[in-house]
Design an enzyme around this catalytic site. Structure first.
Site: not given
Ligand code: AMP
Length: 199
Positions: A13, A83, A112, A145, A154
């Site tokens: 995404k 989320r 990644r 990451r 996750r």
């Molecule tokens: P992502 O890069 O979108 O995979 O997000 C990495 C991490 O950021 C997630 O595992 C959450 O810990 C945090 N995170 C990202 N977006 C949100 C959100 N909208 N609400 C809460 N935590 C978030």
């Protein structure tokens, strides 16, 4: 127009949100990138959320909503928002749901890398950098990451917290499902068609 892209961790995404932002010339609000930046900068927020992020948990809604409210504009692509059900505070015109099996997500995430400077995402199998450990775009250091080892947690969090949000947008008839297991070009071709974007 406000767009959002949903999908389990590893579905891509972030990649497609950035591509859409560039094609539409609109800002992308990537909550994950913004939160990682807070952690890297060791800000007050960053220190609070570091452990939660490392575990694969969601960051508290108040923190996320504060960041979104600061950044939001009329035209925007969201990556990773909303989320959970409590974050549904913004109406979106269209939502994309990238589907991807757990197995594929796990495989992708463990391979990644992300550029520490410009945040471009690489994959050792499907999208390796030209020079090992170095970003093609800006020469920045490529790092794993933070959440690569907690991908299973996750995925659990995604199913528990985010699937209800996806269902909510499905019921509102703004959701489009796209098979995210294919190559970046194939997936983005579908996304482009959806918005009638030319090549
Ligand atoms: P992502 O890069 O979108 O995979 O997000 C990495 C991490 O950021 C997630 O595992 C959450 O810990 C945090 N995170 C990202 N977006 C949100 C959100 N909208 N609400 C809460 N935590 C978030």
């Amino acid at each position: 127009m406000k767009l959002t892209i949903f999908g389990p961790p590893g579905s891509g995404k972030g990649t497609y949100a950035k591509m859409l932002g560039k094609d539409f010339r609109v800002p992308v609000i990537s909550i994950g990138d913004l939160l990682r930046e807070e952690v890297t900068n060791k800000s007050e927020i960053g220190l609070k959320i570091k452990d939660l992020m490392e575990k694969g948990d969601l960051v508290p809604d108040e923190i996320v909503l504060e960041i979104v409210n600061k950044k939001i504009s009329d035209n925007v692509v969201f990556d990773g928002f909303p989320r959970d059900m409590k974050q549904i505070s913004v109406d979106v015109d269209k939502a994309i749901n990238l589907t991807c099996s757990d197995e594929v997500c796990i495989k992708r995430i463990t391979n990644r890398l992300i550029c520490s400077k410009c945040k471009k995402i690489y994959n050792l199998i499907t999208l390796p950098p030209r020079v090992k450990g170095e970003c093609d775009e800006c020469g920045g250091n490529l790092i794993s990451r933070v959440d690569a080892n907690v991908v299973k947690d996750r995925l659990r969090v995604f199913k528990r917290e985010t699937l209800p949000v996806i269902n909510y947008f499905r019921k509102k008839n703004v959701l489009v499902e796209i098979d995210g297991e294919r190559s970046i070009d194939e997936v983005y071709a579908d996304i482009r068609k959806l918005f009638k974007l030319k090549k």
